[in-house]
Design an enzyme around this catalytic site. Structure first.
Site, PDB file in Angstrom:
ATOM      1  CG  HIS A   1     -48.411 -15.348 -57.456  1.00  0.00           C
ATOM      2  ND1 HIS A   1     -48.163 -14.461 -57.730  1.00  0.00           N
ATOM      3  CD2 HIS A   1     -50.142 -15.045 -57.063  1.00  0.00           C
ATOM      4  CE1 HIS A   1     -48.767 -13.053 -57.821  1.00  0.00           C
ATOM      5  NE2 HIS A   1     -49.692 -13.882 -56.831  1.00  0.00           N
ATOM      6  CD  GLU A   2     -53.080 -16.615 -56.244  1.00  0.00           C
ATOM      7  OE1 GLU A   2     -53.307 -15.983 -55.023  1.00  0.00           O
ATOM      8  OE2 GLU A   2     -53.080 -15.366 -57.449  1.00  0.00           O
TER       9      GLU A   2
ATOM     10  CG  HIS B   1     -50.425 -15.004 -52.117  1.00  0.00           C
ATOM     11  ND1 HIS B   1     -50.689 -13.481 -51.411  1.00  0.00           N
ATOM     12  CD2 HIS B   1     -50.992 -14.341 -53.097  1.00  0.00           C
ATOM     13  CE1 HIS B   1     -50.334 -12.597 -51.998  1.00  0.00           C
ATOM     14  NE2 HIS B   1     -51.041 -13.104 -53.448  1.00  0.00           N
TER      15      HIS B   1
ATOM     16  CG  HIS C   1     -47.368 -15.212 -46.503  1.00  0.00           C
ATOM     17  ND1 HIS C   1     -47.640 -13.538 -46.777  1.00  0.00           N
ATOM     18  CD2 HIS C   1     -46.232 -14.365 -45.439  1.00  0.00           C
ATOM     19  CE1 HIS C   1     -47.231 -12.238 -45.724  1.00  0.00           C
ATOM     20  NE2 HIS C   1     -46.432 -13.339 -44.758  1.00  0.00           N
TER      21      HIS C   1
END
Lengths: 716, 250
Positions: free
Chosen positions: A502-503, A506, A509
């Site tokens: 998940h991190e 990010h 991104h």
């Protein structure tokens, strides 16, 4: 002999060598950083450097704004909007380091500094956002927008910049501005009181137990409760108070204390007592009651929105989001509501069956949920975490996430060992693109420690921009995984693995971003969109093909057996009825509180409002909203008002986006991967978020893939 | 609205500063859900030490063997110069006791062989002795050697045996330092060897420097009483001071 002297001198020099490039007498924030990739020189930065750097940074920022405002030339995009992008460099430099370290490697001094800085910074940004002359220039360019030649990115930047000024009140009359300022200051006081009351209520209750009350509790839980009692004893001021905790066991409404108790304790009466203390926080009609405060906050927000020309606070907030109106949000939430409640009812029946088989005569209630769902979990989803962990060493999981992004986008990660960061557990990698060009720097700080805040997050030490040359970012992921013991490798749980992916989503991104203007880079998009790139990457972690490639036993090297994968995937659907129902109930409550007009908000009884609202949707008695009004700090004390729905909105997006790969029959489909990078991961907020999604998927998102992922589609 | 202004302008003027997901900036929420942070300095220091060890291990594992070898030679050397002041004094104690170069050579060799033996045994976990006890006896050994220098013109017959057994002890001291440093499981033996070579270089450097200082600058023989006695007294006093200090820390 001379040779000998020379050699011994040389040996001494080698032995005593030391190096430092920075001038130690000058604040490092006032020097340029000639470190590799401009990684902050952490070793030279001391706590006392922050405040002077902040002060000078704010001062510089304001004089830069003055220069823009006092420019005698007519306002143009380049002399105003683009120049604004160039302001605040020093402030940004110190802010990035400080805000990161105040969370990931903090100490009492930094926390104190943070409290001191918060009002200073908001006053500083107020000065800019309320600068009328500055807005006049922006507005002048905005009026000419169709006549001037702008790229789509420039047009979006102009639009966003103007919008922020307008939302800060730039278009209002003096009278209105005065009203808004008054409301804001009242709201700020109320939010603070709400948080303080809640803190007092959470810390105020304790369940003090005797040895004979510990039925069902495991050793670790008992030890923790005994520690809690000893800590209370140490803090006790009177002999009497000390006696109160002597040889006792303490549980509190903090989740870390309450959930284990609710899960394990076989004492139904005590479960009820602790559970009720939790859900009654802020609702005890005492001096720390939050009911009136919540109602007042809702009313003031509605008033403010009306002054600004919006129908409600929700309309005001959503105007900036991907879902633009409360109707769209309600539509999404109510569509998900039915399948979630339906699933929750099945879960209740499952639990009741277990209780009946035990010979219990009661009907399962809210405070029984954790206890009986755990029994159902053991029976139906029996998954032994300790059997999985040996396959999930941190190094293998990192290899897995790196290779996933390699297969998707051709990225490669090279660990760098000669850069000193702020803590020896933080590691750093150079990220290289498919064509060999430098893409960014990635820092991973994975283990828990006592000077790190809880949870997991992504942040940056340097942003991306192409405005004045190609600037590539420095991204950081911070997690709280258990540190390894002794020389053993760090082994993760599958939940940890999902968090890491998940991190890392990010981080991608923030790394793949390729925009001209730094303020639109990476994760700068609206709240109901920015969890898409992170949650999307989680899907690869649970993909059997991917899992098998990296989840190899740390001792034998064998890949994780299919049987374990199946169990793992099945277990991810456990308790989803409950999880989704409590979350959706809180999201709906948030929307209800913020969709009312100031007229409707007058003299509102918070409890009545809440119960009517939940009754309207048909919430089950056995489930409370994730947060009830009186302890919903996210919306009454934090920045999530009309935004709590964001998580599930992003989940709809990511499940649907991943479905595209499923449809293609290849989770690494080349065409889709590059389109994903092109349309979403590289774009930052340079286009409207809905357009970004549609550009990738060819249509708006649908909820069916999410229902399937969460087991709410009636298939199990 | 203030919140919006902060968030918005962070974006506008500083780029995307905000951190995402389980947002650590929501301090109130974090504090309510997890309780307040508790800063225990001892715990933070212990965590830091463990992390440092992990970092060294990672950095080592990524190096080619020759580089690791060099690093361990350097580490061994540094454990004499400048970190191993007590070993320096011990070696100097030997230095001042010897009339002939040959006798010095034998004593240093006995010392080296002895500490190599215990270093290997201790590094493999075969021998263990509490670090603080070792430190106390090491201090005592310095005093012993220095006093012997003052009392006897020539080293006694038992001298080699004494030096050998003190060597065994110093080896345990090196091993304690080495485990703090973290010896990787792969290349265990060769890196242990490298560390030992570093220690020998360190010792030789001490002897060399002492020799050069006295021979070239003071233009005296190292075994002359004008130098030997005062130097040995100083060494004995320092050793005694350490001995007392370490007893009190015990």
């Amino acid at each position: 002999m001379r040779k000998l002297i020379f050699i011994s001198a040389l040996l001494l020099i080698v032995a005593c060598q030391q190096q430092s490039k920075m001038d130690p007498n000058i604040n490092p924030f006032f020097q340029s950083w000639d470190t590799a990739y401009e990684v902050p020189p952490f070793m030279d930065i001391k706590d006392e450097h922050y405040m002077p750097a902040y002060e000078k940074g704010m001062e510089e920022n304001l004089s830069e704004i003055d220069v823009i405002v006092n420019n005698s030339e007519a306002p143009t995009f380049s002399n105003t909007i683009e120049e604004l992008e160039r302001t605040g460099k020093l402030l940004g430099k110190v802010s990035r380091v400080f805000s990161n370290l105040a969370s990931s490697n903090t100490n009492p001094q930094l926390q104190e500094l943070q409290r001191e800085l918060s009002p200073m910074l908001s006053a500083h940004y107020d000065k800019i956002s309320l600068n009328e002359e500055l807005f006049k220039r922006v507005e002048a360019i905005w009026q000419e927008r169709d006549a001037i030649d702008l790229t789509s990115e420039q047009r979006k930047l102009l639009e966003d910049t103007r919008k922020q000024f307008v939302r800060s009140g730039a278009l209002m009359s003096e009278e209105q501005k005065k009203q808004i300022t008054e409301i804001n200051s009242e709201l700020s006081g109320l939010s603070t009181s709400f948080g303080q009351n809640l803190l007092a209520e959470t810390n105020g209750f304790e369940l003090i137990l005797e040895k004979s009350d510990l039925d069902g509790l495991s050793e670790g839980i008992i030890a923790a409760a005994s520690d809690a009692a000893s800590q209370k004893m140490e803090k006790a001021e009177t002999k009497e108070e000390e006696e109160k905790y002597n040889d006792k066991f303490v549980f509190t409404p903090h989740r870390s204390s309450m959930y284990p108790f609710l899960t394990e304790s076989t004492r139904r009466d005590l479960r009820e007592k602790l559970y009720n203390s939790y859900i009654m926080r802020g609702d005890n009609n005492n001096e720390t009651d939050n009911k009136e405060i919540a109602a007042k906050i809702a009313k003031l927000r509605a008033e403010r929105a009306e002054i600004m020309g919006y129908k409600s606070h929700a309309h005001f907030v959503l105007d900036n989001n991907m879902l633009k109106t409360p109707e769209e949000v309600y539509d999404l939430l109510t569509k998900l509501w039915k399948p979630a409640v339906k699933r929750a009812k099945i879960e209740i029946a499952d639990m009741q069956a277990v209780a009946n088989a035990e010979g219990q005569t009661f009907e399962v209630a809210a405070w029984d949920w954790w206890h009986y769902s755990e029994k159902v979990r053991k029976e139906k989803y029996n998954l032994d975490e300790s059997a999985i962990k040996p396959y999930l060493s941190l190094d293998n999981v990192l290899k897995g996430v790196f290779s996933t992004t390699n297969k998707l986008w051709g990225l490669s990660f090279t660990e760098i060992f000669d850069i000193d960061l702020y803590h020896p557990d933080a590691r750093v990698w150079k990220v290289t693109d498919k064509d060999g060009s430098h893409l960014g720097v990635f820092i991973g700080d994975y283990f828990t420690r006592s000077n790190k805040r809880g949870g997991a997050w992504m942040s940056s030490f340097k942003g991306q921009s192409n405005l004045d040359g190609r600037e590539r970012p420095i991204i950081v992921n911070v997690c709280n995984f258990p540190a390894p013991v002794g020389d053993n490798p760090a082994l993760l749980s599958f939940d940890n693995v999902v968090t890491l992916f998940h991190e890392f989503g990010h981080a991608m991104h923030g790394t793949l971003t390729d925009v001209t203007y730094g303020s639109m880079a990476g994760t700068s998009g609206p709240r109901d969109f920015i969890e898409l790139p992170s949650q999307l990457l989680e899907h690869w972690a649970s993909e059997p093909e991917v899992l098998k490639s990296f989840a190899t036993h740390y001792e034998t090297g064998e890949p994780i057996p299919d049987d374990l994968i199946n169990k793992l995937l099945k277990a991810s659907k456990f308790n989803q009825g409950f999880i989704n129902t409590e979350y959706l109930a809180a999201s709906l409550l948030d929307m209800d509180w913020h969709s009312i007009s100031s007229e409707q908000a007058r003299q509102l009884d918070a409890n009545k409002f809440e119960s009517e609202s939940l009754k309207k949707y048909g919430l089950l008695d056995e489930i409370a909203p994730r947060y009830r009004t009186t302890y919903f700090a996210h919306i009454f004390s934090g920045g999530y008002s009309s935004g709590y729905y964001s998580y599930v909105h992003a989940a709809v997006l990511d499940s649907d986006a991943f479905e595209a790969f499923k449809e293609a029959g290849d989770v690494f489909d080349a065409e889709l991967s590059s389109r994903l990078r092109e349309t979403i991961y590289s774009k930052g907020s340079t286009e409207d978020a809905m357009d970004l999604f549609v550009n990738f998927r060819g249509r708006k998102a649908v909820i069916e893939p999410l229902l399937k992922v969460r087991g709410l589609d009636g298939s199990n | 609205m203030r919140i919006y202004v902060i968030i918005i302008f962070c974006f506008l003027f500083c780029g995307s500063l905000t951190a995402y997901s389980h947002n650590p900036e929501d301090f109130v929420i974090a504090e309510i859900e997890r309780g307040q942070m508790n800063f225990e300095n001892e715990e933070i220091a212990a965590e830091y030490g463990a992390a440092l060890k992990r970092q060294r291990a990672r950095r080592l594992a990524a190096m080619p063997l020759y580089k690791k070898f060099y690093i361990f030679i350097k580490a061994g050397f540094e454990h004499i110069i400048p970190q191993g002041l007590d070993h320096i004094l011990f070696v100097l104690g030997l230095f001042f006791s010897c009339i002939t170069f040959r006798s010095l050579l034998w004593q240093v060799t006995a010392f080296t062989v002895a500490h190599s033996i215990t270093l290997v045994l201790a590094a493999q976990g075969l021998v263990q002795l509490r670090g603080d006890i070792v430190e106390i006896i090491i201090a005592l050994s310095i005093v012993w050697i220095a006093i012997e220098n003052c009392l006897y013109k020539e080293p006694s017959k038992w001298r080699y045996l004494v030096v050998f057994s003190f060597g065994l002890l110093h080896g345990l001291g090196f091993a304690a330092l080495l485990t703090q440093y973290g010896l990787p499981k792969e290349n265990f033996i060769s890196l242990l060897l490298a560390f030992n070579i570093g220690v020998e270089f360190g010792q030789l450097a001490v002897l060399l420097i002492a020799f050069l200082l006295i021979k070239l600058i003071l233009r005296k023989n190292w075994y002359s009483n004008q130098i030997k006695i005062p130097a040995s007294i100083i060494i004995a006093l320092v050793g005694l001071f350490w001995f007392v200090e370490r007893i009190f820390q015990f």
